[in-house]
Design a protein around this motif. Structure first.
Motif, PDB file in Angstrom:
ATOM      1  N   GLY A  38       0.974  -1.360   0.081  1.00  0.00           N
ATOM      2  CA  GLY A  38       0.335  -0.120  -0.261  1.00  0.00           C
ATOM      3  C   GLY A  38       0.631   1.651  -0.170  1.00  0.00           C
ATOM      4  N   ARG A  39       2.243   1.033  -0.631  1.00  0.00           N
ATOM      5  CA  ARG A  39       3.346   2.529  -0.850  1.00  0.00           C
ATOM      6  C   ARG A  39       2.840   3.398  -1.407  1.00  0.00           C
ATOM      7  NH1 ARG A  39       8.001   0.773   1.760  1.00  0.00           N
ATOM      8  NH2 ARG A  39       7.481  -0.395   3.498  1.00  0.00           N
ATOM      9  N   THR A  40       2.679   4.520  -1.145  1.00  0.00           N
ATOM     10  CA  THR A  40       2.575   5.508  -2.160  1.00  0.00           C
ATOM     11  C   THR A  40       3.391   5.928  -3.158  1.00  0.00           C
ATOM     12  OG1 THR A  40       0.091   6.670  -0.769  1.00  0.00           O
ATOM     13  CG2 THR A  40       1.188   7.699  -2.354  1.00  0.00           C
ATOM     14  N   PRO A  41       3.569   6.341  -4.483  1.00  0.00           N
ATOM     15  CA  PRO A  41       4.942   6.783  -5.716  1.00  0.00           C
ATOM     16  C   PRO A  41       4.628   8.847  -4.946  1.00  0.00           C
ATOM     17  CG  PRO A  41       2.630   5.930  -6.675  1.00  0.00           C
ATOM     18  CD  PRO A  41       1.962   5.763  -5.237  1.00  0.00           C
ATOM     19  N   ARG A  42       5.576   8.512  -5.637  1.00  0.00           N
ATOM     20  CA  ARG A  42       5.810  10.314  -5.810  1.00  0.00           C
ATOM     21  C   ARG A  42       4.547  10.533  -6.549  1.00  0.00           C
ATOM     22  NH1 ARG A  42      12.110  11.863  -6.812  1.00  0.00           N
ATOM     23  NH2 ARG A  42      12.284  11.110  -3.987  1.00  0.00           N
ATOM     24  N   ARG A  43       3.667  11.942  -6.293  1.00  0.00           N
ATOM     25  CA  ARG A  43       2.812  12.791  -7.219  1.00  0.00           C
ATOM     26  C   ARG A  43       2.748  12.883  -8.764  1.00  0.00           C
ATOM     27  NH1 ARG A  43      -1.761  15.761  -6.121  1.00  0.00           N
ATOM     28  NH2 ARG A  43      -0.679  16.142  -3.391  1.00  0.00           N
ATOM     29  N   ALA A  44       3.853  13.281  -9.142  1.00  0.00           N
ATOM     30  CA  ALA A  44       4.847  12.794 -11.016  1.00  0.00           C
ATOM     31  C   ALA A  44       4.618  10.764 -10.866  1.00  0.00           C
ATOM     32  CB  ALA A  44       5.845  13.434 -11.291  1.00  0.00           C
ATOM     33  N   THR A  45       5.105  10.416 -10.217  1.00  0.00           N
ATOM     34  CA  THR A  45       4.510   9.262 -10.879  1.00  0.00           C
ATOM     35  C   THR A  45       3.789   8.756 -10.886  1.00  0.00           C
ATOM     36  OG1 THR A  45       7.213   8.781 -10.071  1.00  0.00           O
ATOM     37  CG2 THR A  45       6.020   7.107 -10.593  1.00  0.00           C
ATOM     38  N   ALA A  46       2.592   8.817  -9.785  1.00  0.00           N
ATOM     39  CA  ALA A  46       1.241   8.247  -9.834  1.00  0.00           C
ATOM     40  C   ALA A  46       0.643   8.513 -10.751  1.00  0.00           C
ATOM     41  CB  ALA A  46       1.127   8.820  -7.782  1.00  0.00           C
ATOM     42  N   MET A  47       1.074  10.549 -10.530  1.00  0.00           N
ATOM     43  CA  MET A  47      -0.137  10.441 -11.856  1.00  0.00           C
ATOM     44  C   MET A  47       0.001  10.305 -13.701  1.00  0.00           C
ATOM     45  SD  MET A  47      -2.173  13.184 -11.017  1.00  0.00           S
ATOM     46  CE  MET A  47      -2.202  14.208 -12.119  1.00  0.00           C
ATOM     47  N   LEU A  48       1.281   9.502 -13.598  1.00  0.00           N
ATOM     48  CA  LEU A  48       1.922   8.515 -15.123  1.00  0.00           C
ATOM     49  C   LEU A  48       0.854   7.399 -14.804  1.00  0.00           C
ATOM     50  CD1 LEU A  48       3.129   8.511 -17.719  1.00  0.00           C
ATOM     51  CD2 LEU A  48       5.325   7.695 -16.551  1.00  0.00           C
ATOM     52  N   ALA A  49       1.513   6.853 -13.743  1.00  0.00           N
ATOM     53  CA  ALA A  49       0.707   4.990 -13.237  1.00  0.00           C
ATOM     54  C   ALA A  49      -0.418   5.292 -13.520  1.00  0.00           C
ATOM     55  CB  ALA A  49       1.277   4.504 -12.075  1.00  0.00           C
ATOM     56  N   ALA A  50      -1.461   6.199 -12.838  1.00  0.00           N
ATOM     57  CA  ALA A  50      -2.615   6.667 -13.297  1.00  0.00           C
ATOM     58  C   ALA A  50      -3.693   6.581 -14.580  1.00  0.00           C
ATOM     59  CB  ALA A  50      -3.408   7.331 -12.319  1.00  0.00           C
ATOM     60  N   GLU A  51      -2.522   7.854 -15.592  1.00  0.00           N
ATOM     61  CA  GLU A  51      -3.129   7.738 -16.742  1.00  0.00           C
ATOM     62  C   GLU A  51      -2.469   6.387 -17.091  1.00  0.00           C
ATOM     63  OE1 GLU A  51      -1.303  10.550 -20.323  1.00  0.00           O
ATOM     64  OE2 GLU A  51      -0.486  10.834 -18.411  1.00  0.00           O
ATOM     65  N   THR A  52      -1.731   5.505 -17.179  1.00  0.00           N
ATOM     66  CA  THR A  52      -1.683   4.391 -17.737  1.00  0.00           C
ATOM     67  C   THR A  52      -2.650   3.477 -17.815  1.00  0.00           C
ATOM     68  OG1 THR A  52       1.326   4.832 -17.716  1.00  0.00           O
ATOM     69  CG2 THR A  52       0.041   2.632 -17.729  1.00  0.00           C
ATOM     70  N   LEU A  53      -2.959   3.364 -16.398  1.00  0.00           N
ATOM     71  CA  LEU A  53      -4.599   2.363 -16.434  1.00  0.00           C
ATOM     72  C   LEU A  53      -5.510   2.986 -16.833  1.00  0.00           C
ATOM     73  CD1 LEU A  53      -2.753   1.587 -12.795  1.00  0.00           C
ATOM     74  CD2 LEU A  53      -2.610  -0.005 -14.963  1.00  0.00           C
ATOM     75  N   GLY A  54      -5.788   4.398 -16.863  1.00  0.00           N
ATOM     76  CA  GLY A  54      -6.760   5.009 -17.373  1.00  0.00           C
ATOM     77  C   GLY A  54      -7.927   4.646 -16.012  1.00  0.00           C
ATOM     78  N   GLU A  55      -7.823   5.590 -14.619  1.00  0.00           N
ATOM     79  CA  GLU A  55      -7.648   4.957 -13.353  1.00  0.00           C
ATOM     80  C   GLU A  55      -7.301   6.868 -12.804  1.00  0.00           C
ATOM     81  OE1 GLU A  55      -9.466   2.736 -11.408  1.00  0.00           O
ATOM     82  OE2 GLU A  55      -9.553   1.664 -13.201  1.00  0.00           O
ATOM     83  N   ASP A  56      -8.373   7.379 -11.670  1.00  0.00           N
ATOM     84  CA  ASP A  56      -8.381   8.046 -11.510  1.00  0.00           C
ATOM     85  C   ASP A  56      -7.360   8.352 -10.296  1.00  0.00           C
ATOM     86  OD1 ASP A  56      -9.655  11.212 -10.145  1.00  0.00           O
ATOM     87  OD2 ASP A  56      -9.753   9.774  -8.279  1.00  0.00           O
TER      88      ASP A  56
END
Length: 247
Positions: A38-56
């Motif tokens: 349940g770790r949280t990535p850095r904001r910029a990385t999280a944004m890229l990951a969410a965009e890749t998955l098509g998730e919010d």
């Protein structure tokens, strides 16, 4: 606690740890920790990951909803004035006098400068003689946005008259090499007086005359700050403005 929403999103897209890590440019072990611990990535990385998955992004990592801490004072803020009328005209003049490369003025009229400092045109000529480029953008008196501003401030045709008066003040500078004067039709959210890496920004408040509205004095401190925001705003308006030609 595992991040089941992330696990499900990756499974739905057929992503392995290695493949997803390569896509978002992190180590596969980092992705594994996101999912299983349940770790949280850095904001910029999280944004890229969410965009890749098509998730919010906030659905995947709700903790990112927490607001970033605000600075008490911007490093670019030199001074804040309650209203423009509090600033001596000498402050504007001194800033322009110090300019060596660029002077930009974006206003509807600001005739107070010529009225309080009749040598303004001579000062601008002196600056360009020293290699400074000068751009002046005043309001187009026939613009609906200027007319609406007059109605909102209960100033009527006064604002249109002042735009024409401002153009009369600057007209002797038309044709001077290094100086360009344009008229713009835009909604003016802020008046901007820039000299190299300093700027006085007069915020505009609905129904309030500019002389009663706040002003912040900015000094550029690196790229992407408040100063650049207003400098870019000037550039965008300048691109829409019409050059004033010699008669």
């Amino acid at each position: 606690m595992a991040n089941e929403r992330l696990r499900a999103a990756m499974a739905a897209g057929g992503w392995t740890y290695n493949a997803f890590a390569g896509k978002v440019e992190v180590d596969p072990k980092s992705v594994e920790r996101w999912v299983n611990l349940g770790r949280t990535p850095r904001r910029a990385t999280a944004m890229l990951a969410a965009e890749t998955l098509g998730e919010d992004v906030h659905a995947l990592w709700p903790s990112l909803r927490q607001a970033r801490p605000a600075r008490a004072v911007s490093p670019e803020l030199v001074a804040l004035y309650d209203q423009r009328a509090d600033i001596p005209v000498s402050t504007f003049v001194d800033m322009l006098t110090q300019a060596r490369e660029q002077i930009d003025v974006l206003v509807y009229a600001a005739v107070f400068l010529h009225e309080a400092y009749p040598r303004l045109n001579e000062l601008l000529k002196e600056r360009v003689a020293e290699g400074c480029a000068v751009r002046i953008a005043v309001g187009d008196a026939d613009s609906p946005n200027v007319q609406q501003r007059g109605d909102e401030e209960k100033f009527g045709h006064g604002i249109q008259s002042r735009c024409r008066l401002a153009l009369m003040h600057y007209r002797p500078l038309i044709g001077v090499p290094g100086i360009e004067v344009r008229t713009h039709p835009t909604t003016l959210y802020n008046s901007i007086y820039r000299a190299d890496d300093q700027a006085l920004v007069n915020a505009h408040v609905w129904g309030v005359n500019a002389y009663s509205a706040p002003v912040w004095h900015l000094r550029r401190n690196g790229e992407g700050g408040m100063f650049d925001t207003y400098a870019n705003s000037f550039g965008a308006v300048w691109a829409t403005a019409t050059p004033v030609r010699e008669k």
